[in-house]
Design an enzyme around this catalytic site. Structure first.
Site, mmCIF file in Angstrom:
data_model
loop_
_atom_site.group_PDB
_atom_site.id
_atom_site.type_symbol
_atom_site.label_atom_id
_atom_site.label_comp_id
_atom_site.label_asym_id
_atom_site.label_seq_id
_atom_site.Cartn_x
_atom_site.Cartn_y
_atom_site.Cartn_z
ATOM 1 C CE LYS A 148 -10.297 10.720 10.432
ATOM 2 N NZ LYS A 148 -11.044 11.999 10.377
ATOM 3 C CD GLN A 180 -10.721 14.849 8.014
ATOM 4 O OE1 GLN A 180 -11.334 13.796 8.185
ATOM 5 N NE2 GLN A 180 -9.840 15.284 8.888
ATOM 6 C CG ASP A 219 -16.196 13.351 12.750
ATOM 7 O OD1 ASP A 219 -15.241 12.765 13.291
ATOM 8 O OD2 ASP A 219 -16.153 13.838 11.607
#
Ligand code: GUN
Length: 306
Positions: free
Chosen positions: A53, A97, A120
């Site tokens: 990412k 994460q 997200d």
């Protein structure tokens, strides 16, 4: 024999567009989006994903930071780090994460991210908007799957969609998105009875349960579209050869890295399905591309640039 449905080309197109817009904003407004990835502990796969990412942000011209925090951090210390990022004017996206260490409650942590910075799309506010079919930040992997099907003109409307896996990251949000696209959706999971029979009713089957090569041809209706979201580390050379036969790339993976990445779908499924997404190079690249687009969208909304 079906067709491999790679996500790489579409991912590249999406990223090209993001890159152009980022450079336009920088030129015209002298501002660029900023993304922070938070890694709690040292989960190897999470480290790899965050690095991917970060590299992608660099390619896009998006500012990026990774916050490495110890696995034993207490919830209030983590939430206070997130609060600092919520307040920062130069940061548009915050992602934690997953999975988090078991001592931390993901609901409590995700809830502390400002919804407009939740790139997200996991915050209850954004998930609520998704259920209500409203505009907002949506989870990247399910969004990538929908975009891939649309891009290849594989229609969802009226189709039987079966999703194996009920995770927050893929299964549940994807079920909402497929429903919004007028699919007829069934979610299956570890307690589902007669799983292969339910799966075999699908026009579109999504495997997202994290069990390598679990979905065999008996799960597949002839001519179905099969989307493989699995990312499983296979270290056993014999198992690799029994699945893929002589495969130089995978052999090299095992020799050099000690593993090869395999999906949840057995490779023989390509003989029965009309389309099958490969692992790697299927859905994975789209997840990253959509994260970049979500970050750009969050930036534009926050700065009133749309
Ligand atoms: N872990 C696996 N996939 C994802 C993802 O898309 N976002 C986050 N935050 N964690 C993940």
């Amino acid at each position: 024999m079906g067709i491999w449905l790679e996500g790489k080309t579409l991912a590249k197109e999406i990223k090209e567009k993001v890159k152009k817009e980022v450079s336009y904003c920088l030129k015209k407004k002298n501002q660029k989006p900023g993304l922070v990835g938070i890694l709690v502990g040292k989960n190897k796969a999470s480290q790899v994903y965050l690095r991917i990412k970060e590299r992608s942000c660099f390619e896009m011209g998006i500012h990026s930071e990774i916050l490495n925090l110890p696995a034993d951090i207490n919830p209030s210390a983590l939430k206070s780090k997130i609060e600092t990022l919520n307040q920062r004017e130069d940061i548009d996206g915050i992602l934690v994460q997953l999975p988090l260490p078991s001592s931390l409650d993901p609901y409590e942590i995700i809830n502390s991210i400002l919804p407009e910075k939740d790139v997200d799309g996991f915050h209850p506010y954004n998930l609520g908007n998704l259920l209500m079919n409203q505009i907002g930040l949506k989870p990247c992997t399910p969004l990538g799957i929908i975009e891939l099907l649309k891009n290849r003109e594989i229609s969802i409307e009226g189709k039987r969609v079966v999703i194996i896996g009920r995770s927050l990251i893929v299964g549940k949000p994807l079920a909402a998105m497929m429903t919004n696209e007028n699919g007829t959706v069934t979610i299956c999971h570890s307690r589902t009875k007669n799983l292969s029979q339910v799966a075999a009713e699908a026009d579109i089957l999504v495997a997202a349960m994290g069990r390598g090569a679990f979905v065999t041809p008996e799960f597949i209706k002839e001519g179905a579209t099969v989307v493989d979201v699995g990312m499983n580390y296979l270290t056993d050379r014999e198992k690799m050869e029994s699945l893929f036969g002589k495969d130089e790339k995978r052999e090299k993976d095992i020799n050099e890295k000690g593993y090869t990445l395999i999906g949840d779908v057995h490779p023989l499924v390509i003989e029965k399905a009309e389309y099958l997404t490969p692992v790697p190079r299927g859905v994975g690249p789209l997840t990253v591309a959509l994260l970049m687009r979500n970050t750009l969208d969050a930036f534009k909304r926050r700065k009133n640039l749309q």
